[in-house]
Design a protein around this motif. Structure first.
Motif, PDB file in Angstrom:
ATOM      1  N   UNK A  64      13.153   4.493   7.834  1.00 58.48           N
ATOM      2  CA  UNK A  64      12.362   5.238   8.818  1.00 58.48           C
ATOM      3  C   UNK A  64      11.134   5.876   8.155  1.00 58.48           C
ATOM      4  N   UNK A  65      11.306   6.360   6.935  1.00 58.92           N
ATOM      5  CA  UNK A  65      10.174   6.939   6.212  1.00 58.92           C
ATOM      6  C   UNK A  65       9.146   5.863   5.890  1.00 58.92           C
ATOM      7  N   UNK A  66       9.631   4.686   5.484  1.00 59.02           N
ATOM      8  CA  UNK A  66       8.715   3.575   5.203  1.00 59.02           C
ATOM      9  C   UNK A  66       7.994   3.127   6.462  1.00 59.02           C
ATOM     10  N   UNK A  67       8.685   3.160   7.604  1.00 57.06           N
ATOM     11  CA  UNK A  67       8.039   2.780   8.868  1.00 57.06           C
ATOM     12  C   UNK A  67       6.890   3.730   9.192  1.00 57.06           C
TER      13      UNK A  67
ATOM     14  N   UNK B 187       0.796  -1.227   0.000  1.00 56.69           N
ATOM     15  CA  UNK B 187       0.000   0.000   0.000  1.00 56.69           C
ATOM     16  C   UNK B 187       0.832   1.282   0.000  1.00 56.69           C
ATOM     17  N   UNK B 188       2.161   1.147  -0.161  1.00 54.90           N
ATOM     18  CA  UNK B 188       3.053   2.310  -0.144  1.00 54.90           C
ATOM     19  C   UNK B 188       3.728   2.444  -1.504  1.00 54.90           C
ATOM     20  N   UNK B 189       3.596   3.621  -2.115  1.00 57.77           N
ATOM     21  CA  UNK B 189       4.271   3.912  -3.373  1.00 57.77           C
ATOM     22  C   UNK B 189       5.515   4.742  -3.092  1.00 57.77           C
ATOM     23  N   UNK B 190       6.609   4.416  -3.762  1.00 62.78           N
ATOM     24  CA  UNK B 190       7.830   5.219  -3.679  1.00 62.78           C
ATOM     25  C   UNK B 190       8.091   5.815  -5.057  1.00 62.78           C
TER      26      UNK B 190
ATOM     27  N   UNK C  55       4.050   2.881   6.944  1.00 60.61           N
ATOM     28  CA  UNK C  55       3.375   1.662   7.386  1.00 60.61           C
ATOM     29  C   UNK C  55       2.411   1.949   8.530  1.00 60.61           C
ATOM     30  N   UNK C  56       2.775   2.873   9.410  1.00 61.68           N
ATOM     31  CA  UNK C  56       1.847   3.272  10.476  1.00 61.68           C
ATOM     32  C   UNK C  56       0.632   3.993   9.902  1.00 61.68           C
ATOM     33  N   UNK C  57       0.866   4.826   8.900  1.00 62.13           N
ATOM     34  CA  UNK C  57      -0.218   5.606   8.298  1.00 62.13           C
ATOM     35  C   UNK C  57      -1.227   4.712   7.597  1.00 62.13           C
TER      36      UNK C  57
ATOM     37  N   UNK D  22       5.735   8.034  -0.875  1.00 64.37           N
ATOM     38  CA  UNK D  22       7.029   8.586  -0.484  1.00 64.37           C
ATOM     39  C   UNK D  22       7.686   9.163  -1.734  1.00 64.37           C
ATOM     40  N   UNK D  23       8.230  10.376  -1.619  1.00 62.89           N
ATOM     41  CA  UNK D  23       8.975  10.996  -2.718  1.00 62.89           C
ATOM     42  C   UNK D  23      10.422  11.150  -2.284  1.00 62.89           C
ATOM     43  N   UNK D  24      11.359  10.694  -3.109  1.00 70.68           N
ATOM     44  CA  UNK D  24      12.775  10.820  -2.795  1.00 70.68           C
ATOM     45  C   UNK D  24      13.558  11.024  -4.083  1.00 70.68           C
ATOM     46  N   UNK D  25      14.888  11.146  -3.947  1.00 68.59           N
ATOM     47  CA  UNK D  25      15.743  11.340  -5.104  1.00 68.59           C
ATOM     48  C   UNK D  25      16.685  10.176  -5.305  1.00 68.59           C
ATOM     49  N   UNK D  26      17.117   9.987  -6.529  1.00 64.62           N
ATOM     50  CA  UNK D  26      18.042   8.910  -6.846  1.00 64.62           C
ATOM     51  C   UNK D  26      19.449   9.255  -6.356  1.00 64.62           C
ATOM     52  N   UNK D  27      20.152   8.249  -5.818  1.00 64.01           N
ATOM     53  CA  UNK D  27      21.505   8.469  -5.334  1.00 64.01           C
ATOM     54  C   UNK D  27      21.529   8.989  -3.910  1.00 64.01           C
TER      55      UNK D  27
END
Length: 255
Positions: free
Chosen positions: A191-194, A13-16, A197-199, A53-58
């Motif tokens: 930590x962001x994924x954790x 249920x989590x998209x990155x 997962x709570x949300x 979740x939005x992040x950057x490569x590298x």
């Protein structure tokens, strides 16, 4: 779905969403905006996703800013269109019916910080540097920075960051409320994924209305919006399941 400048993964249920232009420190160009618009349209309607979740490569940059190579050829009207385009895409992120968490892994400058500001929550790595350097180019933040930053950290601190163009550390950003938490680079995504997962254990219908209510707090009728959204949820299945689970002393199961 295939995107030229971003990578998308979905699990539990989590998209990155990963901005994937490491050769240019994930700088925002026209293609990135197109891909972000398309992927967030998809995620808004995708029933298997409850958090993003939005992040950057590298490990150097979340997004180091706009791709300045595109700027010299623009005239005044084209520059206004570019700014409006940035606002349109970032408003889409801010108003998504699902929580969006920025995992800021390195430089978040200019448009990169403005992307993070459009997200609902921000976590950062210890090596992150955040700033709005536009005035060094004779410009101002054009993708929402002058609007969102003062609401988050106050007008005085926002003016200081924008007028001085200085970069601040992740710890400084946390101390002024610009980011929620700071972790090592290795810990950041787990930590962001954790948190995600709570949300996703909670009511999607409740969270969607909460996002609308919080965003409405900037407006004159924010309180009225909260009252209306609160009342509307009493007719939803998530409310019935949540109350039943509470009274039956079990964990709720939201569909």
């Amino acid at each position: 779905m295939n995107y030229e400048s971003i990578k998308l993964t979905i699990e539990r249920k989590i998209a990155i969403v990963t901005i994937n232009r490491p050769e240019s420190l994930n700088a925002l160009n026209a293609q990135v905006f197109n891909d972000l618009e398309n992927v967030f349209d998809y995620l808004d309607s995708e029933k298997s996703v409850n958090c993003v979740i939005v992040t950057g490569s590298g490990d150097k940059a979340f997004v180091a800013g706009a791709d300045i190579k595109e700027f010299p050829s623009l005239n005044q009207e084209q520059a206004k269109e570019l700014s409006a385009r940035g606002h349109y895409v970032f408003n889409k992120i801010e108003n998504l019916s699902k929580p969006v968490i920025a995992a800021v892994n390195g430089f978040a400058l200019g448009g990169g910080l403005e992307l993070a500001l459009a997200c609902h929550i921000r976590y950062a790595s210890e090596n992150a540097k955040l700033g709005l350097p536009e005035v060094t180019l004779g410009l101002i933040p054009g993708y929402g920075g002058t609007q969102r930053l003062p609401k988050l950290i106050g007008k005085g601190r926002a003016n200081e960051m924008i007028f001085s163009a200085k970069m601040i550390s992740a710890e400084k950003a946390k101390s002024i409320g610009l980011v929620n938490e700071v972790f090592s680079l290795e810990e950041l995504l787990p930590k962001t994924q954790h948190l995600a997962e709570q949300i996703v254990k909670n009511s999607p219908q409740g969270i969607a209305k909460a996002i609308k209510a919080v965003n409405a707090s900037d407006h004159e009728k924010g309180t009225e919006s909260e009252i209306n959204y609160f009342g509307e949820l009493f007719s939803e299945e998530d409310f019935k399941e949540g109350v039943s689970a509470f009274l039956e002393k079990r964990k709720p199961v939201f569909n």
